[in-house]
Scaffold this active site. Sequence first.
Site, PDB file in Angstrom:
ATOM      1  N   MET A   6       0.794  -1.087   0.000  1.00  0.00           N
ATOM      2  CA  MET A   6       0.000   0.000   0.000  1.00  0.00           C
ATOM      3  C   MET A   6       0.876   1.199   0.000  1.00  0.00           C
ATOM      4  O   MET A   6       2.021   1.127   0.352  1.00  0.00           O
ATOM      5  CB  MET A   6      -0.912  -0.123   1.126  1.00  0.00           C
ATOM      6  CG  MET A   6      -2.128   0.657   0.940  1.00  0.00           C
ATOM      7  SD  MET A   6      -3.184   0.372   2.176  1.00  0.00           S
ATOM      8  CE  MET A   6      -2.973   1.773   2.998  1.00  0.00           C
ATOM      9  N   CYS A   7       0.657   2.223  -0.198  1.00  0.00           N
ATOM     10  CA  CYS A   7       1.467   3.420  -0.393  1.00  0.00           C
ATOM     11  C   CYS A   7       1.828   4.060   0.945  1.00  0.00           C
ATOM     12  O   CYS A   7       1.078   3.982   1.893  1.00  0.00           O
ATOM     13  CB  CYS A   7       0.715   4.430  -1.247  1.00  0.00           C
ATOM     14  SG  CYS A   7       0.376   3.867  -2.929  1.00  0.00           S
ATOM     15  N   GLY A   8       2.972   4.691   0.985  1.00  0.00           N
ATOM     16  CA  GLY A   8       3.382   5.391   2.183  1.00  0.00           C
ATOM     17  C   GLY A   8       4.081   6.679   1.829  1.00  0.00           C
ATOM     18  O   GLY A   8       4.715   6.787   0.783  1.00  0.00           O
TER      19      GLY A   8
END
Length: 624
Positions: A6-8
């Site tokens: 997932m994006c960070g």
Amino acid sequence: LNLKAMCGLTWVIQTREDVASKDDAPTGNRGPDAHGVHCIETRTLAIRAQSHVLHMRGILTPQPIVTDSLVLSYNGEIYDGLHLDQTSNDTMAIADVLQSIIMAEYEDDAAYSAAITTCLSRLRGPWSLVFYDLKRHRLWAGRDYFGRRSLCISSTPEYLVISSCVCASYKQGSWQEVTAGGVLQFNYSDNTLLSEASILFYPWYFMVTDESQGFADTLNAQKATHVKEWCQSMFQNGSLLGGSLTAPVSSINLMLPEESSLQAITQVDSESPALTAAFEARQLLAHCQVDKTGSIDLDTTAKSLLSCLQAAVEKRVCHFSRVVEDIQEPPPVGILFSGGVDCMLLAALADRCLPASTPIELFNVAFENHARQRHDANDVFSVPDRITGLEGYDELQKIAPERDWRLCLVNVTQDELNAHRPRIHGLVAPLESHLDESIACAIWFAARAKGIQHKPEDIAVHSSTYTGVAKVLLLGMGADEQFAGYARHRTAYEKQGWLGALCQVEQDVRRISTRNLGRDDRVVGDHAREGRYPFLDERVVDFVSQLPLHVKADFTAPRGVGEKRVRACLLWSVLVLVLILTTAVASMCGDGWTNSCCSTTKACYSVWFSHRQNGTSQQNCWIR
């Protein structure tokens, strides 16, 4: 603990002379598909933006997005509010809209800010973002209304850090989750020192209508007080309230089922903590009405709710696939699965949406408990959720035998729990309660998706190890808050009647964004997977908020039955009726046929049958 989670995203704002080269992004595990860094310098400040990307939709788009006027880091899934098709990348769509807003000319700062907040108010879906307006030197940061994507912040006179996770390199500061109560704007002109930046906060406000005016005004005033307190605790020079964003859902329905509900409050101390936790009971009472018509039909309500929830699940499992080499790839789907009403309902709805050839992974977690051991070593994992999970899996097999249901039994020994607890503790931060860590452990091991695939017909396969492939995980968070499913809701009813229960539900729904969704996002994202929450779809929450409490729950029914009123009817209609048809036992309309069903199905049948016995016409009962 330097988390390489997932994006960070991680943004660090410092005075230029204090800039140090630090590995300050704890978000690597969250976004393994792309990584980028961009630096911005003003006369006094150095800003470092770092992003990691988990490719979930459209064409892979590295971040941060950098244009002549904008630097953007974004984490989320937008389902509505932008012009998107199923192969569009929402990151680029948001960047394009923000770019056009920044490049436009405005009469004053208020008009500019209103354009930004109007854009963010229209977004539907989970998101967190940080972007820098290079034209006006404004830094914006915020999360969606429910706080479904994590965003943490640490502020000292030397630096400001905004990140998806707590950064170990900057631990000396006081970390907090960025409140989901609204959006922040930091004004950094060319000669502004870090500690001198003016800060504006734009809170989410309920839209005020003729019907909701008094109550909405009360809630909006409370929101303003809350965000002011948060800003004062976070920033030395505090902040001012700017304009506002428009909440994507309605305020909760205050209809009560009987006159005695209003009268009961006269005997209750208005300072009772159970009532004043939301706001003073008399203040809530001023906006309550009695449902004298009884015009809301449970069957019709359940049918409409089913339509909303079905659409929410379909968006999250079927739409917006990623594109790899011009090939659209539908995302594999997994479900955190205890066998309860909520996850069974999500599984049944996912089965409706997905092609029959698509596997659905069910992840069931059990922690070692020697008090359960009786006959063999596996008994130590025979906890209640394991038992209901196995029963629910058998039920799903009967309903959709052509579906490849993959039940992954995640057995966690005490040694394994102890080995991973420090990492989980770091992900839970800045939260620190034992309850947060306990829940996070269960979610972390489920999201890791490593266990034993349950194949009861083949003992050899039963013991084989299994690692899940799903990047999308459906979770049932938000259901109990909305549908009065917690024990505290019944307790409030028993002590203070319908008004007490209404106060507790209103408080729980309003606090969803402050409770645990940021924590859950950090925990799930640590395995490069993305948690999606159909019960917190804006359309679903808006619909449920408009229902009177006595339609969502029936506290006059036995404990464990009344709390599941509408959800049980939904599951019964989606799941059990298919079972009746496929097993050709529709003629056996009595209670006897349910003996072969799992405990969740039996409970749903009890709720539905009780509802039917209480006066619903069989001819008009769509559920039947």
